[in-house]
Structures are given as structure tokens and as C-alpha cells.
Motif scaffolding. Structure first.
Motif, short mmCIF file in Angstrom:
data_model
loop_
_atom_site.label_atom_id
_atom_site.label_comp_id
_atom_site.label_asym_id
_atom_site.label_seq_id
_atom_site.Cartn_x
_atom_site.Cartn_y
_atom_site.Cartn_z
N ASP A 343 -9.43 -4.93 -1.42
CA ASP A 343 -9.53 -5.10 -0.29
C ASP A 343 -7.65 -5.88 0.33
OD1 ASP A 343 -12.61 -4.23 -0.27
OD2 ASP A 343 -12.63 -5.82 -1.56
N ILE A 344 -7.57 -6.42 -0.29
CA ILE A 344 -6.87 -7.80 0.42
C ILE A 344 -5.37 -7.61 -1.02
CG2 ILE A 344 -6.09 -9.87 0.56
CD1 ILE A 344 -9.01 -10.53 0.25
N ALA A 345 -4.09 -6.73 -0.92
CA ALA A 345 -2.97 -7.25 -0.87
C ALA A 345 -1.28 -8.34 -0.72
CB ALA A 345 -2.45 -5.78 -2.02
N ILE A 346 -1.88 -9.39 -1.24
CA ILE A 346 -0.46 -10.18 -0.39
C ILE A 346 0.83 -10.29 -1.51
CG2 ILE A 346 -0.24 -12.49 0.37
CD1 ILE A 346 -2.78 -12.96 0.62
N CYS A 347 2.10 -10.13 -1.40
CA CYS A 347 3.58 -9.36 -1.98
C CYS A 347 3.75 -10.87 -1.39
CB CYS A 347 4.06 -8.24 -1.27
SG CYS A 347 3.06 -6.61 -1.89
N ALA A 348 3.53 -12.02 -2.11
CA ALA A 348 4.10 -13.41 -2.08
C ALA A 348 5.70 -13.67 -3.16
CB ALA A 348 3.68 -13.89 -2.17
N ALA A 349 6.50 -12.13 -3.98
CA ALA A 349 7.48 -12.85 -4.94
C ALA A 349 8.01 -12.12 -4.68
CB ALA A 349 6.78 -11.38 -6.21
N ALA A 350 8.83 -12.95 -5.07
CA ALA A 350 10.96 -12.81 -4.40
C ALA A 350 10.78 -11.21 -5.45
CB ALA A 350 11.46 -13.86 -4.17
N VAL A 351 11.11 -10.13 -5.03
CA VAL A 351 11.40 -9.37 -6.22
C VAL A 351 13.01 -8.68 -5.61
CG1 VAL A 351 10.63 -6.90 -6.60
CG2 VAL A 351 8.89 -8.26 -5.37
N ALA A 352 13.33 -8.86 -7.09
CA ALA A 352 14.54 -8.74 -7.40
C ALA A 352 15.36 -7.00 -6.69
CB ALA A 352 15.57 -8.43 -8.23
N ASP A 353 16.09 -6.93 -5.56
CA ASP A 353 15.85 -6.01 -4.64
C ASP A 353 16.78 -5.03 -5.79
OD1 ASP A 353 15.21 -6.46 -2.26
OD2 ASP A 353 16.64 -7.57 -2.12
N TRP A 354 17.85 -5.33 -6.38
CA TRP A 354 18.51 -4.24 -7.31
C TRP A 354 18.02 -4.74 -8.71
CZ3 TRP A 354 21.51 -1.33 -4.52
CH2 TRP A 354 21.48 -1.62 -2.73
N ARG A 355 18.56 -3.81 -9.38
CA ARG A 355 18.69 -4.16 -10.72
C ARG A 355 19.87 -2.93 -11.72
NH1 ARG A 355 14.32 0.49 -10.15
NH2 ARG A 355 15.79 2.24 -12.11
N VAL A 380 21.39 -0.73 -9.31
CA VAL A 380 20.64 0.35 -8.56
C VAL A 380 19.35 -0.29 -7.79
CG1 VAL A 380 20.60 2.48 -9.64
CG2 VAL A 380 19.06 1.38 -10.23
N GLU A 381 18.74 0.70 -6.67
CA GLU A 381 17.57 -0.13 -6.26
C GLU A 381 16.58 -0.40 -6.50
OE1 GLU A 381 17.98 0.88 -2.12
OE2 GLU A 381 16.43 -0.85 -1.61
N ASN A 382 15.69 -1.88 -6.78
CA ASN A 382 14.58 -1.35 -7.47
C ASN A 382 13.29 -0.81 -6.46
OD1 ASN A 382 14.53 -2.53 -10.14
ND2 ASN A 382 14.92 -4.45 -9.45
N PRO A 383 12.46 -0.86 -6.85
CA PRO A 383 10.93 0.11 -6.41
C PRO A 383 10.71 -0.70 -4.84
CG PRO A 383 9.96 -0.24 -8.68
CD PRO A 383 11.88 -0.71 -8.35
N ASP A 384 10.25 -0.91 -3.82
CA ASP A 384 9.46 -1.72 -2.88
C ASP A 384 8.19 -2.25 -3.32
OD1 ASP A 384 8.52 -3.09 -0.37
OD2 ASP A 384 10.85 -2.94 -0.27
N ILE A 385 7.98 -2.60 -3.45
CA ILE A 385 6.48 -2.63 -3.95
C ILE A 385 5.31 -2.70 -2.81
CG2 ILE A 385 4.64 -4.26 -5.63
CD1 ILE A 385 6.89 -5.44 -6.91
N LEU A 386 5.61 -3.77 -2.08
CA LEU A 386 4.81 -3.76 -0.81
C LEU A 386 5.29 -2.23 -0.33
CD1 LEU A 386 3.62 -5.53 1.39
CD2 LEU A 386 6.01 -6.28 1.87
N ALA A 387 5.92 -2.21 0.32
CA ALA A 387 5.95 -0.92 0.91
C ALA A 387 5.51 0.35 0.25
CB ALA A 387 7.57 -0.55 0.94
N ALA A 388 5.23 -0.08 -1.05
CA ALA A 388 4.54 1.33 -1.56
C ALA A 388 3.13 1.08 -1.36
CB ALA A 388 5.05 1.68 -3.30
N LEU A 389 2.94 0.56 -1.54
CA LEU A 389 1.48 -0.49 -1.57
C LEU A 389 1.09 -0.32 0.04
CD1 LEU A 389 0.84 -3.83 -3.19
CD2 LEU A 389 -0.73 -1.97 -3.82
#
Ligand code: CTP
Length: 478
Positions: A343-355, A380-389
């Protein structure tokens, strides 16, 4: 049917009709209308709730009834009580600071000393700090006449054992009742939280491991121990968690919140991600995970079923939720996907943009020759978890992102909300030398939604998490 709201009481608390009009940005006739109906629309409810809590009132979410005034000390409302059992270890002195911090969080504390704890701190210092009698003797006739040990055990909202020594844990695991502390542990029906502290070899001993497993199985909550220097000079796992963390966890367990998110599922991402360069090096960032963990705990405390997906952090696993530990952004994305639907997703992680495009399995060596002192890494760019959700077929009903910005916070965060298709963005300014966010216990944010921008005052990350969780509950109309 909407709950009846006592607008007259709220008006008095806010300082009168004009003050209420100012808070809501409406005229006198709208207020009269609300009073006549005895109910208010959701966006008005949220404004009133914010205004009251900002003035220090404790307010019930469902009908905005005021539970407690700004000065809880003078209020007649009973505060939650923690029975603080202090064990006999060098970390016993930290119990005093923990007691003080729990009091600051609005908890009443009553101390119980074991015989060996009295070698480290005195009953008098505990009594003076807590303003309560400190108990230390199972067979005291006076204590039994005033407050029997069974009643003492039952009067608490939480029993906190700190430091939980190897000996105290062993006695509790065996069900012994040979002193006041162990008798309380056996007689209590309220939740128990233990903060172990001991020499690393004692903590790693199979006997302690088995005792700890037994206690956990019985539903006893554990916080720590953490890695680091211990009092005996050895380095390893056995150091007691910090008083601030113990107090915050005790608060979560002692305060019986309305289960306003019962039946809801939530995903929270937290901490940094770690992207390998080779077998020994990695790309990461300064995120401590504190804000994400606090949010996960606040949601779970309101009855939500929470999956906390965390990068590597130095925080203890919180009780009452499912912790999934990950390393890389891709691991985090897979875990978030696996946790759907929610029901709820909160993306508070500081995800590395690149790998690193191709992390090496072996340690990268410096070239032999010394002519080229530059090293090139292909990223290369990492997946965007928030945008994918946000784009998922199983998009959570409420999707919340964070935006850490160094400049133009409002503009950048608003653009980010649109780009990532989330409902709310929690935006804050990072990178200011005089206002660190990473690693700090405080945060200062703006909550940006489709219709409003709210500037929240600076507050503890745990307070922010509570306020956000209450807002989420309100959004779901609970
Ligand atoms: N986020 C994510 N996956 C990523 C990058 C970010 O889920 N690969 C999420 C974060 O958890 C946060 C939000 O997106 O909720 C914004 O993160 P932030 O680092 O501020 O934004 P970026 O998208 O990385 O943009 P930029 O660094 O360009 O500001």
C-alpha cells in the motif's frame, strides 16, 4: 461516516476563531460551517493536526481529539512507564543517560538495580534522576507493603534491561527468580527490551548465543550489541547500543499507539548502496540509514506490516518488521520488486546513481610503470528504484520519495516528484557545512505533494518519522 470533530476545543487550543481562520486560510463563515457540521474535509483535518502538533499538543488522528496539552508534565494524563532494570556491568552508568533521554521523550522511568549493578551506580542516583523510588530488594518488607513485586512488574508499559549481562540473560533464559530483577522478568506481562553488553568472547560463546535465541523466541526484543571498543579493551561485538538508540526503541515499544495503519503493507528503503569496484574497493556514500529506519519503525508501531530494505548501516535491526539487507542498487531493486504489492512505499535510501561497468573479481593492481598516474573507471547508470515503483503495474497507493538537494531545493524536488511519478517528496538541503543531515539525529524538511508544500520545523529524525507516519495514516483516512 466521518468522525465527529470537536472544533470548539480545537479553536480554544489554537488561540481562538481568528487563529483558526489564519491556520486554515479561510473566512469566518467556513469555520461556522465546519462547527455546524461537526466534521471537516481531509485536507483541513491535516492542517489542524499539523497546527496542533506544532504547538505541542498530542492529538488523536481519527477525530482530532486532544489527548495531552503542550505541557505534559502538568497534565493529568498518565505517561507510559518504563521499568528500567539495571544489570551489573561497566555499561550500567549509561542507564542514567538512557533514563534521562526516555524522560525527555515523555516516559516515566522507575529503576530496579541488581545486587551487582549497585557496585557500579547507587540506588540514590537512580532515584534522584527518575524522581521515583529505586527498587533493589525482593525481600524488602517496606517495598512489598507499598508496591508488591508482582504489581511492580505489571505496572510498567515496558521492562527495559540494560546492560543485559551474560549472567542476567542466562538467568532470564532459565526462568530463575532469585532476585527482584529476574522475578519481575518472570512475572511481567508487558513487553521486554534487552540491551546486551559484555566482553566479545562472552557474547560469541555458544551458551550466550543459545540463551539469546531462547529469549528472542519468547518475544523478548533485543537492541545491540554493536561492534567497537568494549570496556575491557577488546574490540568486537559486545558493546552496548548508545543511550539515544535504546531510549528511542524503548519509546516505540512503550507507547501504545493507535493501530492506524493496521492491515496496510509498506516498503521502506534505507541507507546507502555499495557498488563494488573490485574485490576490496567500492563506491558508497555517507547515508547513515537513521531516517529510513525511524520511518520503518514508526509505520510498524502503527500496525503496518513493513519490509525494510537496507544497505549496509551500523544500526541494530529494529523489532517488529522484516529486514532485508542488501549491498547494491540492483539488489535493492530486486528486493523492492519482490516486496510488492504494497500500500505504501517510502524510498529513503541514498542509492548510488552509478556502478562500475565491470567490477573486477580480483583486486585491481597499479600499473608497473609510473608514467600514467590516472585511473579511468567506466560507470553505468543504476536502476532508479523509486521511478520503477512509480511506473509499476503494482504501483503502491502512496509512493513517497526523498530529495537531497544542495541548492534550489523546492524547484529541484518538485521536478523530481514529477519525474519519478511519486505522490510526495520529502525534500531537504544537504551539504551545508553548518547543518549536516547525514549521520545527524535531526532533519529539517519540506513535504511536497501535488497540492501543497509544507515546511516542517527542524526535529529529531524519530519525531519526523512519527509525524510522517501519522500523515500517511491520515491519507488513508484511518
Ligand atoms: N532513488 C532510487 N533509485 C536511484 C536513485 C534514487 O530509488 N537509483 C530514490 C531515492 O531513494 C530518493 C529519490 O530517488 O527517494 C531521489 O534521490 P536523489 O539522490 O535525491 O535523486 P537522484 O534521482 O539521484 O537525482 P540527482 O542525484 O540528480 O539529484
Amino acid at each position: 461516516m466521518a468522525n465527529h470533530v470537536d472544533l470548539t476545543a480545537i479553536m480554544t487550543a489554537l488561540g481562538g476563531r481568528q487563529a483558526m481562520q489564519d491556520v486554515l486560510g479561510v473566512g469566518a463563515s467556513a469555520i461556522s460551517n465546519y462547527i455546524a457540521r461537526g466534521s471537516v474535509p481531509t485536507h483541513v483535518r491535516s492542517k489542524l493536526y499539523n497546527a496542533l502538533t506544532a504547538r505541542g499538543y498530542q492529538v488523536r488522528l481519527d477525530d482530532l481529539s486532544i489527548l495531552c496539552g503542550p505541557d505534559a508534565a502538568t497534565s493529568q494524563i498518565k505517561k507510559p512507564m518504563v521499568l528500567l532494570i539495571i544489570g551489573g556491568g561497566i555499561a550500567a552508568y549509561k542507564a542514567l543517560e538512557t533514563a534521562r533521554r526516555m524522560q525527555q521523550l515523555g516516559l516515566d522511568v522507575t529503576g530496579v538495580l541488581t545486587k551487582s549493578a549497585a557496585q557500579f551506580i547507587t540506588p540514590l542516583s537512580v532515584a534522584a534522576l527518575t524522581n521515583q523510588k529505586c527498587y533493589d530488594d525482593l525481600f524488602s518488607l517496606t517495598d512489598e507493603a507499598e508496591m508488591g513485586h508482582i504489581r511492580l512488574a505489571r505496572s510498567a508499559d515496558l521492562v527495559l534491561v540494560m546492560p543485559a549481562t551474560a549472567n542476567l540473560m542466562a538467568r532470564a533464559a532459565c526462568g530463575l527468580a532469585d532476585d527482584l530483577a529476574t522475578t519481575i522478568l518472570l512475572a511481567t506481562t508487558t513487553p521486554i527490551l534487552m540491551a546486551p553488553a559484555m566482553n566479545p568472547a562472552m557474547w560469541a560463546h555458544p551458551a550466550t548465543i543459545a540463551n539469546q535465541a531462547i529469549l528472542r523466541q519468547r518475544g523478548i526484543h533485543m537492541i545491540g550489541p554493536t561492534e567497537g571498543d568494549t570496556a575491557c579493551g577488546e574490540i568486537g561485538s559486545g558493546r552496548m547500543s548508545e543511550p539515544a538508540d535504546i531510549a528511542a526503541t524503548a519509546f516505540e515499544l512503550a507507547v501504545k499507539r493507535p493501530q492506524s495503519l493496521a492491515g496496510k503493507t509498506a516498503i521502506v528503503t534505507a541507507g546507502p548502496t555499495v557498488e563494488p569496484i573490485d574485490s576490496v574497493r567500492f563506491i558508497a556514500n555517507h547515508s547513515s540509514g537513521k531516517q529510513g529506519y525511524a520511518i520503518a519503525v514508526a509505520l510498524a508501531a502503527r500496525g503496518a506490516s513493513v519490509t525494510l530494505i537496507s544497505g549496509p548501516v551500523a544500526l541494530p535491526a529494529p523489532p517488529q518488521l522484516q529486514l532485508v539487507s542488501v549491498q547494491t542498487a540492483r539488489d535493492m531493486q530486486a528486493a523492492a520488486h519482490a516486496a510488492l504489492p504494497a500500500d505504501i512505499a517510502i524510498c529513503a535510501a541514498a542509492v548510488a546513481d552509478w556502478r562500475v561497468a565491470e567490477a573486477s573479481h580480483a583486486k585491481l593492481k597499479k600499473p608497473d610503470h609510473r608514467t600514467d598516474t590516472q585511473m579511468q573507471l567506466s560507470l553505468v547508470e543504476n536502476p532508479d528504484i523509486l521511478a520503477a515503483l512509480g511506473q509499476s503495474d503494482q504501483r503502491p497507493t502512496l509512493l513517497v520519495g526523498f530529495a537531497a538537494e544542495t541548492e534550489d531545493v523546492l524547484e529541484n524536488a518538485t521536478a523530481k516528484r514529477h519525474r519519478k511519478q511519486c505522490d510526495w517528496i520529502v525534500a531537504n538541503q544537504v551539504g551545508a557545512a553548518d547543518d549536516p543531515v547525514f549521520g545527524s539525529d535531526q532533519n529539517h524538511i519540506m513535504l511536497i505533494s501535488e497540492t501543497a508544500v509544507e515546511n516542517w520545523p527542524r526535529m529529531l529524525k524519530t519525531e519526523l518519522a512519527d509525524k510522517l507516519a501519522d500523515r500517511i495514516a491520515m491519507e488513508f483516512g484511518t
